[in-house]
Write a protein that holds these residues in place. Structure first.
Motif, PDB file in Angstrom:
ATOM      1  N   VAL A 137      18.042  17.657  36.483  1.00  9.15           N
ATOM      2  CA  VAL A 137      19.262  18.364  36.896  1.00  9.15           C
ATOM      3  C   VAL A 137      20.217  18.478  35.715  1.00  9.15           C
ATOM      4  O   VAL A 137      20.807  19.538  35.483  1.00  9.15           O
ATOM      5  CB  VAL A 137      19.927  17.651  38.099  1.00  9.15           C
ATOM      6  N   GLY A 138      20.340  17.407  34.961  1.00  7.19           N
ATOM      7  CA  GLY A 138      21.212  17.439  33.788  1.00  7.19           C
ATOM      8  C   GLY A 138      20.740  18.451  32.764  1.00  7.19           C
ATOM      9  O   GLY A 138      21.554  19.184  32.181  1.00  7.19           O
ATOM     10  N   ASP A 139      19.442  18.521  32.538  1.00 13.65           N
ATOM     11  CA  ASP A 139      18.886  19.487  31.600  1.00 13.65           C
ATOM     12  C   ASP A 139      19.125  20.913  32.073  1.00 13.65           C
ATOM     13  O   ASP A 139      19.489  21.788  31.284  1.00 13.65           O
ATOM     14  CB  ASP A 139      17.383  19.267  31.410  1.00 13.65           C
ATOM     15  N   ALA A 140      18.943  21.153  33.372  1.00 16.05           N
ATOM     16  CA  ALA A 140      19.165  22.493  33.920  1.00 16.05           C
ATOM     17  C   ALA A 140      20.640  22.885  33.800  1.00 16.05           C
ATOM     18  O   ALA A 140      20.959  24.022  33.432  1.00 16.05           O
ATOM     19  CB  ALA A 140      18.715  22.549  35.379  1.00 16.05           C
ATOM     20  N   MET A 186      16.730   9.740  31.294  1.00 16.56           N
ATOM     21  CA  MET A 186      16.671   8.316  31.540  1.00 16.56           C
ATOM     22  C   MET A 186      16.583   7.644  30.172  1.00 16.56           C
ATOM     23  O   MET A 186      15.836   8.067  29.314  1.00 16.56           O
ATOM     24  CB  MET A 186      15.449   8.008  32.405  1.00 16.56           C
ATOM     25  N   SER A 187      17.346   6.603  30.024  1.00 19.18           N
ATOM     26  CA  SER A 187      17.325   5.905  28.746  1.00 19.18           C
ATOM     27  C   SER A 187      16.046   5.081  28.602  1.00 19.18           C
ATOM     28  O   SER A 187      15.386   4.749  29.587  1.00 19.18           O
ATOM     29  CB  SER A 187      18.542   4.997  28.625  1.00 19.18           C
ATOM     30  N   ALA A 188      15.756   4.741  27.378  1.00 18.50           N
ATOM     31  CA  ALA A 188      14.567   3.917  27.116  1.00 18.50           C
ATOM     32  C   ALA A 188      14.707   2.563  27.792  1.00 18.50           C
ATOM     33  O   ALA A 188      13.724   2.005  28.284  1.00 18.50           O
ATOM     34  CB  ALA A 188      14.372   3.761  25.620  1.00 18.50           C
ATOM     35  N   GLY A 189      15.918   2.049  27.847  1.00 21.68           N
ATOM     36  CA  GLY A 189      16.153   0.767  28.513  1.00 21.68           C
ATOM     37  C   GLY A 189      15.846   0.834  29.992  1.00 21.68           C
ATOM     38  O   GLY A 189      15.256  -0.106  30.556  1.00 21.68           O
ATOM     39  N   ASP A 190      16.249   1.934  30.631  1.00 28.89           N
ATOM     40  CA  ASP A 190      15.961   2.122  32.055  1.00 28.89           C
ATOM     41  C   ASP A 190      14.461   2.207  32.290  1.00 28.89           C
ATOM     42  O   ASP A 190      13.930   1.621  33.234  1.00 28.89           O
ATOM     43  CB  ASP A 190      16.633   3.384  32.599  1.00 28.89           C
ATOM     44  N   LYS A 191      13.789   2.962  31.443  1.00 31.96           N
ATOM     45  CA  LYS A 191      12.334   3.095  31.577  1.00 31.96           C
ATOM     46  C   LYS A 191      11.648   1.749  31.428  1.00 31.96           C
ATOM     47  O   LYS A 191      10.746   1.414  32.195  1.00 31.96           O
ATOM     48  CB  LYS A 191      11.783   4.074  30.530  1.00 31.96           C
ATOM     49  N   ALA A 192      12.107   0.969  30.455  1.00 26.97           N
ATOM     50  CA  ALA A 192      11.513  -0.348  30.225  1.00 26.97           C
ATOM     51  C   ALA A 192      11.771  -1.263  31.422  1.00 26.97           C
ATOM     52  O   ALA A 192      10.877  -2.014  31.839  1.00 26.97           O
ATOM     53  CB  ALA A 192      12.073  -0.967  28.950  1.00 26.97           C
ATOM     54  N   GLN A 193      12.974  -1.190  31.973  1.00 30.57           N
ATOM     55  CA  GLN A 193      13.303  -2.033  33.122  1.00 30.57           C
ATOM     56  C   GLN A 193      12.443  -1.659  34.330  1.00 30.57           C
ATOM     57  O   GLN A 193      11.916  -2.538  35.011  1.00 30.57           O
ATOM     58  CB  GLN A 193      14.777  -1.902  33.487  1.00 30.57           C
ATOM     59  N   HIS A 194      12.280  -0.374  34.585  1.00 29.07           N
ATOM     60  CA  HIS A 194      11.454   0.055  35.718  1.00 29.07           C
ATOM     61  C   HIS A 194       9.998  -0.359  35.518  1.00 29.07           C
ATOM     62  O   HIS A 194       9.327  -0.774  36.465  1.00 29.07           O
ATOM     63  CB  HIS A 194      11.562   1.563  35.918  1.00 29.07           C
ATOM     64  N   LYS A 195       9.516  -0.253  34.286  1.00 32.83           N
ATOM     65  CA  LYS A 195       8.137  -0.647  33.998  1.00 32.83           C
ATOM     66  C   LYS A 195       7.973  -2.152  34.191  1.00 32.83           C
ATOM     67  O   LYS A 195       6.978  -2.606  34.751  1.00 32.83           O
ATOM     68  CB  LYS A 195       7.755  -0.244  32.578  1.00 32.83           C
ATOM     69  N   ALA A 196       8.973  -2.923  33.761  1.00 33.78           N
ATOM     70  CA  ALA A 196       8.919  -4.378  33.936  1.00 33.78           C
ATOM     71  C   ALA A 196       8.913  -4.738  35.424  1.00 33.78           C
ATOM     72  O   ALA A 196       8.170  -5.637  35.853  1.00 33.78           O
ATOM     73  CB  ALA A 196      10.099  -5.040  33.239  1.00 33.78           C
ATOM     74  N   GLU A 197       9.735  -4.038  36.218  1.00 37.39           N
ATOM     75  CA  GLU A 197       9.754  -4.278  37.663  1.00 37.39           C
ATOM     76  C   GLU A 197       8.403  -3.939  38.287  1.00 37.39           C
ATOM     77  O   GLU A 197       7.903  -4.662  39.150  1.00 37.39           O
ATOM     78  CB  GLU A 197      10.859  -3.460  38.326  1.00 37.39           C
ATOM     79  N   GLY A 227      12.401   5.183  39.231  1.00 33.25           N
ATOM     80  CA  GLY A 227      11.971   6.042  38.141  1.00 33.25           C
ATOM     81  C   GLY A 227      12.022   7.512  38.525  1.00 33.25           C
ATOM     82  O   GLY A 227      12.459   8.354  37.736  1.00 33.25           O
ATOM     83  N   ALA A 228      11.614   7.815  39.743  1.00 30.70           N
ATOM     84  CA  ALA A 228      11.632   9.209  40.211  1.00 30.70           C
ATOM     85  C   ALA A 228      13.059   9.734  40.310  1.00 30.70           C
ATOM     86  O   ALA A 228      13.332  10.877  39.939  1.00 30.70           O
ATOM     87  CB  ALA A 228      10.926   9.320  41.556  1.00 30.70           C
ATOM     88  N   VAL A 229      13.965   8.903  40.796  1.00 35.28           N
ATOM     89  CA  VAL A 229      15.380   9.309  40.902  1.00 35.28           C
ATOM     90  C   VAL A 229      15.935   9.602  39.512  1.00 35.28           C
ATOM     91  O   VAL A 229      16.631  10.597  39.311  1.00 35.28           O
ATOM     92  CB  VAL A 229      16.209   8.226  41.625  1.00 35.28           C
ATOM     93  N   GLU A 230      15.629   8.745  38.554  1.00 36.36           N
ATOM     94  CA  GLU A 230      16.100   8.968  37.191  1.00 36.36           C
ATOM     95  C   GLU A 230      15.510  10.250  36.608  1.00 36.36           C
ATOM     96  O   GLU A 230      16.203  10.983  35.906  1.00 36.36           O
ATOM     97  CB  GLU A 230      15.769   7.770  36.302  1.00 36.36           C
ATOM     98  N   ASP A 231      14.250  10.540  36.918  1.00 33.64           N
ATOM     99  CA  ASP A 231      13.624  11.779  36.444  1.00 33.64           C
ATOM    100  C   ASP A 231      14.331  13.000  37.022  1.00 33.64           C
ATOM    101  O   ASP A 231      14.552  13.995  36.323  1.00 33.64           O
ATOM    102  CB  ASP A 231      12.140  11.812  36.810  1.00 33.64           C
ATOM    103  N   VAL A 232      14.692  12.938  38.297  1.00 28.87           N
ATOM    104  CA  VAL A 232      15.409  14.049  38.935  1.00 28.87           C
ATOM    105  C   VAL A 232      16.776  14.227  38.285  1.00 28.87           C
ATOM    106  O   VAL A 232      17.200  15.351  37.986  1.00 28.87           O
ATOM    107  CB  VAL A 232      15.537  13.837  40.460  1.00 28.87           C
ATOM    108  N   LYS A 233      17.473  13.116  38.053  1.00 27.13           N
ATOM    109  CA  LYS A 233      18.784  13.197  37.395  1.00 27.13           C
ATOM    110  C   LYS A 233      18.654  13.863  36.029  1.00 27.13           C
ATOM    111  O   LYS A 233      19.480  14.707  35.661  1.00 27.13           O
ATOM    112  CB  LYS A 233      19.375  11.803  37.213  1.00 27.13           C
ATOM    113  N   ASP A 234      17.628  13.475  35.278  1.00 23.04           N
ATOM    114  CA  ASP A 234      17.409  14.066  33.963  1.00 23.04           C
ATOM    115  C   ASP A 234      17.150  15.566  34.074  1.00 23.04           C
ATOM    116  O   ASP A 234      17.688  16.354  33.302  1.00 23.04           O
ATOM    117  CB  ASP A 234      16.233  13.397  33.249  1.00 23.04           C
TER     118      ASP A 234
END
Length: 68
Positions: A55-58, A1-12, A46-53
């Motif tokens: 899976v991508g790492d695996a 997840m990009s830093a921008g995505d994390k910041a957006q989710h935190k702002a929400e 945020g959880a969906v983005e964590d799962v995507k990350d």
């Protein structure tokens, strides 16, 4: 997840907390529930983005193993 995505989710999430707090402070149950809903949505995103990350790492590890 990009830093921008994390910041957006935190702002929400923080926006949802603010709505929840404002609803509680004014006795507005609808606003309180809206705030809780926004927090939950931000958490799911945020959880969906964590799962995507993960899976991508695996997948990258598997590719790296077969390159050797």
């Amino acid at each position: 997840m990009s830093a921008g995505d994390k910041a957006q989710h935190k702002a929400e999430e923080l926006g949802g907390k603010a709505k929840e707090w404002a609803g509680k402070a004014t006795g507005n149950e609808e606003l309180t529930e809206e705030g809780k809903t926004e927090q939950a949505k931000a958490g799911v995103k945020g959880a969906v983005e964590d799962v995507k990350d993960a899976v991508g790492d695996a997948a990258q590890k598997v590719q790296d193993k077969f390159k050797k």
